[in-house]
Write a protein that holds these residues in place. Structure first.
Motif, short mmCIF file in Angstrom:
data_model
loop_
_atom_site.label_atom_id
_atom_site.label_comp_id
_atom_site.label_asym_id
_atom_site.label_seq_id
_atom_site.Cartn_x
_atom_site.Cartn_y
_atom_site.Cartn_z
N PHE A 245 6.54 -1.68 70.41
CA PHE A 245 5.79 0.09 70.54
C PHE A 245 6.50 0.97 71.54
N LEU A 246 6.82 1.47 70.97
CA LEU A 246 7.01 3.26 71.57
C LEU A 246 6.23 4.23 71.70
N ASP A 247 6.11 4.71 72.57
CA ASP A 247 5.06 5.93 73.18
C ASP A 247 5.80 6.38 74.08
N LEU A 248 6.96 7.12 73.78
CA LEU A 248 8.15 8.25 74.40
C LEU A 248 7.71 10.06 73.64
N PRO A 249 8.97 10.43 74.15
CA PRO A 249 9.17 11.60 73.75
C PRO A 249 9.78 12.02 73.34
N ALA A 250 11.19 11.21 72.92
CA ALA A 250 11.48 11.31 71.80
C ALA A 250 12.04 9.67 71.19
N PRO A 251 11.36 8.68 71.00
CA PRO A 251 11.68 7.99 69.77
C PRO A 251 12.90 7.20 69.99
N TRP A 252 13.53 7.75 69.42
CA TRP A 252 14.54 8.17 68.58
C TRP A 252 15.97 8.35 68.91
N CYS A 295 6.06 -0.46 65.94
CA CYS A 295 5.25 0.60 65.97
C CYS A 295 5.82 2.23 66.66
N THR A 296 6.03 2.90 66.41
CA THR A 296 6.46 4.83 67.57
C THR A 296 5.32 5.68 67.39
N PHE A 297 4.57 6.05 68.44
CA PHE A 297 3.49 6.79 68.36
C PHE A 297 3.69 8.55 68.56
N SER A 298 3.67 9.20 67.81
CA SER A 298 4.10 10.56 68.03
C SER A 298 3.37 11.18 68.02
N PRO A 299 2.99 13.00 68.47
CA PRO A 299 1.70 13.71 68.20
C PRO A 299 1.82 14.40 67.30
N CYS A 300 3.91 14.76 67.24
CA CYS A 300 3.66 15.69 66.34
C CYS A 300 4.90 15.37 65.02
N ILE A 301 4.93 16.40 63.76
CA ILE A 301 5.50 15.57 62.50
C ILE A 301 7.10 16.00 63.02
N GLU A 302 7.43 16.75 63.90
CA GLU A 302 8.60 17.24 64.08
C GLU A 302 9.19 15.16 64.59
N LEU A 436 1.37 7.29 63.57
CA LEU A 436 1.52 5.79 64.04
C LEU A 436 2.87 5.63 62.98
N VAL A 437 4.45 5.44 62.54
CA VAL A 437 5.35 5.29 62.24
C VAL A 437 5.81 3.78 61.69
N PHE A 438 5.42 3.08 61.26
CA PHE A 438 5.77 1.96 61.59
C PHE A 438 6.83 1.40 60.17
N ALA A 439 8.25 -0.15 61.10
CA ALA A 439 9.23 -0.36 60.71
C ALA A 439 9.06 -1.80 60.75
N VAL A 440 9.86 -2.32 59.91
CA VAL A 440 10.38 -3.79 59.87
C VAL A 440 11.82 -3.31 60.10
#
Ligand code: SAM
Length: 461
Positions: A245-252, A295-302, A436-440
């Motif tokens: 689970f990543l709740d960071l400003p720049a998960p990428w 799962c990554t958790f980001s407030p903005c669509i960008e 919330l972006v989910f991936a496997v």
């Protein structure tokens, strides 16, 4: 072993344990119950919790069943207490009020709470309650989001989760409960664990203290680290995580460190630093023999689009974005301007009787027109019965405050039932927390495994 009160609180409140003092639905106060004897802070009763509903010595909250309602005690608060009483005026809660209470000028202090009239409930800590009562150091993940996230990343007893950043620890508490397998003595690899990372020193220190005082030491390993540059290995070893689970400003920027193999330069995001090491000494923090869920958790669509772009380059699959739109719906009956009692016998809306009766008649006409149009005969009959029953209930409560005229005129109109039932949802914008972006990342599958599988299930032969 000492089991965290978040995981198994037992049946009674105990000294030194975290408890939640429930003052009202939106006012919950975490407190460590102390078994003090002797004078504390000038109180002969020992440690005392002072609230706007009165004073509660810790001794009255200890060794009682969780969930108990506790009445306030009269404690000798001296002049400080008098000031406090005055500050309590005007509270709109459902707690007992004492209109006899007086302010320092001798006049009755309206709605003031006496030191002994209020009550609280004492609750065991849960991740949900902790989320609403924790000291916020950052934006936190709330229950509607984390319950869905934990489900989607397949968090279950025995799993190992990587989390960054730790922030205020809201997600961490929910995650640790999800992976706890109920056997605190089993070796690490079977117990389930949260590997949490935070690069802000003061947040890291505060959270480390909380983990310790919440009895979560063996289950949460917090590391002070910038994960964009330093990744997720611990002393060079892999945490062998299967959920992220990543709740960071720049998960990428953290994603390259969460690969099974050393990413090629063209797989890295533009703002990533070159990775250390070589292809052959690359160690992944992930379990190789399982699919890994993120799962990554980001407030903005960008942020979402950047994250997904890098996920694709790094081989993540089944990428999907979800927004949890959780809304509270407040349902209430409109007031119709009559002196009507609430369930504590207090008048809600003072107004003239004539005005109230006229309003009621108007409302009744509208009510009947509406029902005539929209409901069939059976449904209307059911409504009438429900109305009658509800009106009888109200009458049985014995309304001493009703004015005679109003009571007579409205006997057939059942005034308290006529206010239209309305509902109000929270504003759309307020509900947005994050995307919330989910991936496997599929499990590793080598040539040897393929051959062995073929050996075992020779379906192609
Ligand atoms: N999920 C947390 C919760 O529920 O309480 C809140 C996380 S908060 C929004 C984001 C946290 O990420 C901040 O505390 C911040 O210091 C931390 N952070 C930002 N960049 C980081 C990095 N490169 N490495 C580690 N932590 C980082």
């Amino acid at each position: 072993p000492n089991i965290s009160p978040f995981l198994d609180p037992g049946t009674l409140t105990t000294p030194s344990s975290l408890a939640i003092v429930h003052l009202s639905r939106d006012n919950l106060q975490p407190v460590y119950l102390r078994d003090y004897s002797g004078v504390v802070d000038g109180y002969a009763e020992g440690a005392v919790i002072n609230t706007r509903f009165g004073s509660f010595p810790h001794s009255t909250l200890l060794n009682i069943p969780w969930g108990s309602q506790v009445r306030a005690s009269i404690v000798d608060t001296g002049s400080r207490g008098r000031k406090r009483k005055i500050a309590q005026v005007g509270d709109g809660d459902g707690q007992d009020k004492d209109s006899e209470n007086t302010a320092s000028d001798g006049k009755p202090a309206r709605n003031a709470v006496t030191a002994s009239s209020g009550f609280v409930h004492i609750l065991p800590p849960t991740p949900e309650i902790w989320t609403t009562s924790l000291p916020h150091r950052t934006q936190v993940v709330y229950t509607p989001d984390y319950s869905y996230i934990l489900h989607r990343i397949r968090a279950r007893p025995g799993m190992r989760i990587i989390e960054a950043g730790a922030g205020s620890g809201s997600f961490t508490h929910a995650a640790v409960r999800a992976v706890y397998n109920g056997y605190p003595d089993t070796p690490d690899e079977k117990t389930g664990k949260i590997f949490s990372f935070e690069f802000d020193k003061s947040r890291y220190e505060k959270m480390q203290e909380e983990i310790h005082s919440h009895g979560l030491d063996g289950l949460v390993q917090l590391t002070h680290r910038d994960v964009y540059n330093e990744g997720f290995l611990l002393d060079g070893e892999s945490p062998q995580a299967e959920c992220i689970f990543l709740d960071l400003p720049a998960p990428w920027r953290a994603l390259p460190h969460l690969s099974r193999r050393r990413p090629k330069p063209n797989q890295l995001p533009a703002d990533a630093k070159a990775l250390n090491g070589t292809d052959s000494d690359w160690k992944s923090p992930l379990r190789a023999d399982r699919s890994v869920y993120i799962c990554t958790f980001s407030p903005c669509i960008e942020q979402v689009t950047q994250t997904i772009e890098v996920m694709r380059r790094l081989g993540w699959m089944e990428i999907e974005m979800v927004e949890v739109c959780h809304k509270k719906i407040n349902v209430a009956r409109e007031r119709v301007g009559l002196n009507m009692p609430n369930d504590r016998g207090t008048n809600l809306t003072p107004g003239s009787v004539d005005e109230a009766v006229t309003k009621l008649r108007e409302v009744e006409i509208r009510f009947r027109e509406f029902h005539a149009k929209t409901q069939d005969a059976d449904a209307t009959m059911e409504d009438d019965t429900a109305e009658k029953e509800a009106a009888e209930d109200v009458n049985m409560n014995g309304d001493g405050n009703q004015q005679d005229g109003a009571a007579e005129d409205t006997q057939t109109t059942k005034p308290w039932m006529l206010g239209r039932l309305t509902h109000r949802t929270e504003a759309e914008l307020k509900t947005h927390t994050s995307y919330l972006v989910f991936a496997v990342l599929p499990q590793e599958w080598s040539e040897e495994q393929e051959a062995a599988a073929f050996e075992k299930w020779p379906c192609g032969k």
